[in-house]
Design a protein around this motif. Structure first.
Motif, PDB file in Angstrom:
ATOM      1  N   LEU A 201       1.264  -1.757  -0.085  1.00  0.00           N
ATOM      2  CA  LEU A 201      -0.066   0.164   0.052  1.00  0.00           C
ATOM      3  C   LEU A 201       1.051   1.075   0.296  1.00  0.00           C
ATOM      4  O   LEU A 201       1.776   1.253   0.811  1.00  0.00           O
ATOM      5  CB  LEU A 201      -1.052   0.401   1.271  1.00  0.00           C
ATOM      6  N   LEU A 202       0.661   1.961  -0.634  1.00  0.00           N
ATOM      7  CA  LEU A 202       1.621   3.428  -0.823  1.00  0.00           C
ATOM      8  C   LEU A 202      -0.277   4.208  -0.308  1.00  0.00           C
ATOM      9  O   LEU A 202      -0.724   4.741  -0.905  1.00  0.00           O
ATOM     10  CB  LEU A 202       1.721   3.605  -2.266  1.00  0.00           C
ATOM     11  N   VAL A 203       0.511   5.250   0.626  1.00  0.00           N
ATOM     12  CA  VAL A 203      -0.103   6.221   0.995  1.00  0.00           C
ATOM     13  C   VAL A 203       0.885   7.912   0.307  1.00  0.00           C
ATOM     14  O   VAL A 203       1.321   8.023   1.523  1.00  0.00           O
ATOM     15  CB  VAL A 203      -0.413   6.164   2.853  1.00  0.00           C
ATOM     16  N   THR A 204      -0.267   8.602   0.741  1.00  0.00           N
ATOM     17  CA  THR A 204       0.564  10.357   0.105  1.00  0.00           C
ATOM     18  C   THR A 204      -0.607  11.306   0.842  1.00  0.00           C
ATOM     19  O   THR A 204      -1.400  11.146   1.446  1.00  0.00           O
ATOM     20  CB  THR A 204       0.743  10.578  -1.702  1.00  0.00           C
ATOM     21  N   VAL A 205       0.011  12.610   1.407  1.00  0.00           N
ATOM     22  CA  VAL A 205      -0.355  12.992   2.223  1.00  0.00           C
ATOM     23  C   VAL A 205      -0.226  14.600   1.666  1.00  0.00           C
ATOM     24  O   VAL A 205      -0.374  15.736   2.614  1.00  0.00           O
ATOM     25  CB  VAL A 205       0.167  12.798   3.786  1.00  0.00           C
ATOM     26  N   TYR A 206       0.558  14.396   0.129  1.00  0.00           N
ATOM     27  CA  TYR A 206       1.303  15.946  -0.332  1.00  0.00           C
ATOM     28  C   TYR A 206       0.514  15.748  -1.909  1.00  0.00           C
ATOM     29  O   TYR A 206       0.514  14.427  -2.436  1.00  0.00           O
ATOM     30  CB  TYR A 206       2.422  16.532  -0.104  1.00  0.00           C
ATOM     31  N   HIS A 207       0.088  16.598  -2.407  1.00  0.00           N
ATOM     32  CA  HIS A 207      -0.431  15.984  -3.741  1.00  0.00           C
ATOM     33  C   HIS A 207       0.706  15.892  -4.849  1.00  0.00           C
ATOM     34  O   HIS A 207      -0.107  15.915  -5.948  1.00  0.00           O
ATOM     35  CB  HIS A 207      -1.259  16.891  -3.840  1.00  0.00           C
ATOM     36  N   MET A 208       1.523  16.468  -4.652  1.00  0.00           N
ATOM     37  CA  MET A 208       2.411  17.272  -5.958  1.00  0.00           C
ATOM     38  C   MET A 208       3.128  16.035  -6.317  1.00  0.00           C
ATOM     39  O   MET A 208       3.525  16.574  -8.475  1.00  0.00           O
ATOM     40  CB  MET A 208       3.753  18.202  -5.455  1.00  0.00           C
ATOM     41  N   ASP A 209       3.528  15.305  -5.811  1.00  0.00           N
ATOM     42  CA  ASP A 209       3.849  13.720  -6.620  1.00  0.00           C
ATOM     43  C   ASP A 209       2.938  12.591  -7.217  1.00  0.00           C
ATOM     44  O   ASP A 209       3.753  12.011  -7.261  1.00  0.00           O
ATOM     45  CB  ASP A 209       5.211  13.523  -5.720  1.00  0.00           C
TER      46      ASP A 209
END
Length: 509
Positions: A201-209
């Motif tokens: 699982l990948l989790v992101t907390v910022y949108h730029m990448d």
């Protein structure tokens, strides 16, 4: 992974990298016999990788020693995959991407890690702007420019102009770069970070990448991706500008922190079925029920009974904001006593500036109280009794900040995503300084707080007294962190549930 969901990840990665090779060899314009000869050479090199030592696999010799960058990238990526199989990091089940643009993203990432750990899911946080394996001079310069110039000097209008220019000309933050015909050093760092850890699982907390994250997830076995927005403005239109980049990936979900129609609009063009109400990933301490007895004890410790308490949040870097000076000069219009508590963040010089600007009042042990120009006003820079870090004497832990918010009548805050979310979960009325142009997503947040009667704005020294009285009149309320049908937006259960749902959704090979 193969046993769990039927996808042979190793085979998928292998053929992806061989397709990189084939495109690369074609690009150098050799004949078909030579193409096959070159591919067979690289096939042998890849097949030898499982027998190599971790030291060899972790080296950067691949990119440097092969005839073209793409060939080197392909072998380097597969080497990192095998390195992941030989090290402890291969046990991680979730990889959380964060960044150091401001301080809120890292706080959110660590909160998500706590939520997952509480449910027995292992996770690792990776800062893509500061971690040595991810950063570059470009990322470091961008991070320093934003934190030291835009935030500390409050040059928000410059960043707004840049974003407006990008939107007008259709320039995306992170353009599509589908494999195997496209690759970039930045995307390759994401690919090798994933291969080295082999998460499910990948989790992101910022949108730029986010584009790079989704592409790498698809390339490396259709990994699940959960993006958690850390502002009321979800900003998906900044990412998916081009029609070709509209998100159709079935194992992708976007978490929206608040149940606001205006906020949900900014999740477009992500399909509605891929959007869920996540709550904001704040630290555990901000999710505890309000304890009126404990808050009353802290109020009496801070100031005499009947004193109005204003908590000033200056941001992670500790901006020297003007509001405390104005409050010290004017006091309250009705003459009531007021105590101003300032959270200095990382600014070690702020208390010294107050010592130069104000006279010191009689102070209890361990505190330094300043007397305002108006006798009814006192000030202090907050300290945490639990903090023993000499290099950061004014650092406050989450427990301390949460208690100060509970004790305060009003929180005067910079409208960043993390600080405003913490205020919303504690239920204290907010006061926002709009005397300068705000970052456009922060203005979005301020407008929503005002619309839902959870905040008040002021535009300078002249309007501060009236605005403060209006804020005092607002009740303590958690309405922003409840759904429209009254359910509490507890991010712990909602985020973990979304992650588990994504992991259980069978990927399509």
């Amino acid at each position: 992974r193969r046993q769990a969901d039927g996808v042979d990840t190793e085979a998928q990665i292998f053929w992806l990298l061989m397709s990189f090779e084939f495109v690369e060899v074609q690009d150098i314009g050799v004949g078909s016999n030579l193409i096959m000869r070159e591919l067979l050479k690289d096939l042998d090199k890849i097949r030898m990788l499982p027998q190599r030592t971790p030291r060899y696999l972790g080296s950067n010799r691949f990119v440097k020693r092969f005839r073209t960058p793409r060939s080197g990238y392909a072998l380097d990526a597969f080497a990192k995959y095998y390195l992941g199989r030989k090290t402890e990091s291969s046990r991680k089940t979730a990889l959380i991407f964060t960044c150091s643009f401001g301080s809120g993203h890292k706080s959110a990432a660590n909160a998500v890690k706590q939520y997952l750990a509480a449910e027995g899911l292992q996770a690792e946080v990776l800062d893509t702007t500061m971690d040595p394996e991810m950063t570059s001079l470009t990322e470091q310069a961008a991070q320093e420019m934003f934190n030291d110039f835009v935030l500390k000097l409050q040059m928000y209008h410059i960043h707004n102009w840049q974003d407006a220019f990008s939107r007008y000309f259709g320039v995306t933050i992170n353009s599509p770069c589908p494999a195997p015909h496209c690759n970039s050093p930045r995307k390759h760092k994401f690919r090798t970070a994933v291969l080295r850890r082999r998460p499910s699982l990948l989790v992101t907390v910022y949108h730029m990448d986010l584009i790079s994250t989704l592409e790498v997830a698809k390339e490396l076995g259709n990994l699940a991706v959960v993006h958690l927005a850390t502002d009321m403005d979800i900003k998906m239109q900044e990412i998916f500008i081009h029609t070709a980049a509209h998100p159709v990936y079935p194992r992708f979900r976007v978490g929206v922190p608040f149940d606001s129609a205006r906020s949900l609009e900014t999740a477009k063009p992500v399909p509605l079925q891929a959007v869920f109400l996540s709550g904001y990933p704040v630290r555990q301490e901000f999710l505890r029920p309000f304890d009126p007895g404990r808050a009353a004890e802290e109020r009496l410790r801070l100031a005499p009974d009947g004193t109005k308490i204003v908590l000033v949040m200056t941001g992670g870097g500790g901006q020297d904001v003007l509001a405390p000076y104005w409050l010290a000069e004017t006091g309250l219009a009705d003459g009531r006593r007021m105590h101003v508590v300032v959270v200095a963040g990382g600014n070690k010089k702020l208390e010294q500036r107050y010592r130069e600007a104000f006279a010191e009042a009689r102070s209890p042990p361990g505190r330094r109280i300043f007397q305002g120009a108006v006798k009814s006003v006192t000030l202090e820079v907050a300290r945490d009794p639990e903090n023993t870090r000499k290099e950061r004497p004014f650092f406050l832990g989450a427990e301390r900040i949460s208690l100060l918010m509970d004790a305060a009548d009003v929180v005067l805050s910079k409208p960043g995503g993390g600080s405003t979310a913490e205020v919303a979960y504690r239920g204290t009325p907010a006061l926002f300084d709009t005397s300068r142009t705000l970052l456009h997503w922060e203005q979005f947040t301020v407008n929503e707080f005002v619309r839902q009667r959870r905040g008040v704005t002021f535009t300078g020294k002249a309007s501060l007294q009236d605005a403060l009285l209006q804020a005092f009149a607002l009740p303590r309320s958690q309405r922003l962190v409840h759904t429209r049908d009254g359910q509490f937006l507890d991010p712990r259960g909602r985020v973990v549930e979304a992650c588990i749902d994504m992991l259980s959704l069978s990927p399509q090979p």
